[in-house]
Scaffold this motif. Structure first.
Motif, PDB file in Angstrom:
ATOM      1  N   PRO A 178       0.801  -1.226   0.000  1.00  0.00           N
ATOM      2  CA  PRO A 178       0.000   0.000   0.000  1.00  0.00           C
ATOM      3  C   PRO A 178       0.834   1.278   0.000  1.00  0.00           C
ATOM      4  N   ALA A 179       1.915   1.285   0.779  1.00  0.00           N
ATOM      5  CA  ALA A 179       2.753   2.480   0.850  1.00  0.00           C
ATOM      6  C   ALA A 179       3.439   2.745  -0.487  1.00  0.00           C
ATOM      7  N   GLU A 180       3.948   1.695  -1.130  1.00  0.00           N
ATOM      8  CA  GLU A 180       4.611   1.863  -2.417  1.00  0.00           C
ATOM      9  C   GLU A 180       3.617   2.262  -3.509  1.00  0.00           C
ATOM     10  N   ALA A 181       2.416   1.705  -3.421  1.00  0.00           N
ATOM     11  CA  ALA A 181       1.395   2.023  -4.426  1.00  0.00           C
ATOM     12  C   ALA A 181       0.991   3.485  -4.363  1.00  0.00           C
ATOM     13  N   GLU A 182       1.098   4.083  -3.184  1.00  0.00           N
ATOM     14  CA  GLU A 182       0.727   5.489  -3.011  1.00  0.00           C
ATOM     15  C   GLU A 182       1.828   6.443  -3.477  1.00  0.00           C
ATOM     16  N   LYS A 183       3.042   5.934  -3.659  1.00  0.00           N
ATOM     17  CA  LYS A 183       4.156   6.788  -4.088  1.00  0.00           C
ATOM     18  C   LYS A 183       4.083   7.000  -5.596  1.00  0.00           C
ATOM     19  N   LEU A 184       3.607   8.160  -5.997  1.00  0.00           N
ATOM     20  CA  LEU A 184       3.443   8.463  -7.409  1.00  0.00           C
ATOM     21  C   LEU A 184       4.658   9.230  -7.920  1.00  0.00           C
ATOM     22  N   SER A 185       4.956   9.061  -9.186  1.00  0.00           N
ATOM     23  CA  SER A 185       6.203   9.575  -9.758  1.00  0.00           C
ATOM     24  C   SER A 185       6.185  11.086  -9.917  1.00  0.00           C
ATOM     25  N   PRO A 186       7.382  11.697 -10.028  1.00  0.00           N
ATOM     26  CA  PRO A 186       7.463  13.135 -10.309  1.00  0.00           C
ATOM     27  C   PRO A 186       6.725  13.507 -11.595  1.00  0.00           C
TER      28      PRO A 186
END
Length: 258
Positions: A219-227
């Motif tokens: 979940p944490a990685e999925a929430e990290k959206l790219s620049p």
């Protein structure tokens, strides 16, 4: 990728009212289901009322609905009920059908001949909610030109149309799915896709995306959206603030939204 194919004014309101999905000209559909309809996709499972077919009346039934354009150009409503047993297409053998039904593969590509003897590549999926095989013409699947501000190569577009996973430079992975509620799955909870139309880019912001087929995600990685994702969002909001999930016309030559 799904752009808006139907106008809300084209909806068969009388049919929707009969089914209990509208009343006095007002829809009773959730936003996501309405977006799915207007984009040419299927809704989630809905409870329909007062169905009639061949002298049989059904008081209530769970089913999905979608829209199609009839031969006379009128928008028609399609109902996709929950089947007790799936009807296997003729071009699938028992082993292929079992792979799809058991969820061992996301989809299968099949090369068949149409009614005129021309070769046609089909993408076949299985909807476990309605117990139905869903077939798409690969050539008619619209692949995005850009995702998160990055152009897709011809090879990546071809993979997308074949239902395979595509990864762009910012490491966002995604794939097409006619069965999924949003028509696209990803290892991220959101992405922005765009397609070039008449010299401009039409953007679609996808949020709340489901994970890739049979793949768990952190979940944490999925929430990290790219620049790249955040830059596109910033550009959109700076030029023309709009609600989420809207479709925006972009003048590629002037670099402004309109």
């Amino acid at each position: 990728m799904d752009l808006i194919r139907f106008k809300q004014s084209d909806l068969p309101m009388k049919d929707l009212e009969i089914l209990g999905l509208a009343a006095e000209g007002q829809l009773k559909l959730k936003h996501n289901d309405l977006q799915a309809l207007l984009s040419g996709r299927r809704t989630s499972l809905l409870q329909l009322q007062n169905l009639r077919a061949e002298n049989i009346k059904i008081k209530a039934m769970d089913a999905k609905i979608s829209l199609t354009t009839g031969e006379n150009g009128v928008t028609d409503l399609l109902i996709h009920p929950v089947y007790r047993k799936p009807a296997t297409p003729d071009f699938l053998d028992d082993h292929e059908a079992a792979l799809l039904e058991k969820g061992e593969v996301a989809n299968l590509q099949k090369l068949v001949k149409d009614g005129k003897g021309n070769k046609q590549e089909l993408l076949v999926e299985y909807d476990p909610e309605t117990h139905e095989f869903v077939v798409s013409d690969s050539e008619k699947i619209l692949a995005p030109d850009m995702v998160n501000g990055e152009f897709l190569t011809p090879a990546q577009k071809e993979k997308y149309r074949k239902g395979k996973e595509v990864e762009v430079a910012d490491h966002t992975k995604f794939s097409y799915s006619a069965v999924d509620g949003k028509g696209i799955r990803s290892d991220k909870v959101a992405l922005i896709a765009s397609v070039l139309i008449d010299g401009g880019l039409s953007y679609v912001a996808y949020k709340g995306l489901n994970a890739l087929f049979n793949k768990k995600r952190d979940p944490a990685e999925a929430e990290k959206l790219s620049p790249g994702y955040h830059q596109v969002v910033a550009d959109m909001e700076a030029e023309n603030p709009v609600p989420d999930n809207s479709h925006i016309r972009f003048d590629a030559r002037r670099r402004v939204f309109r």
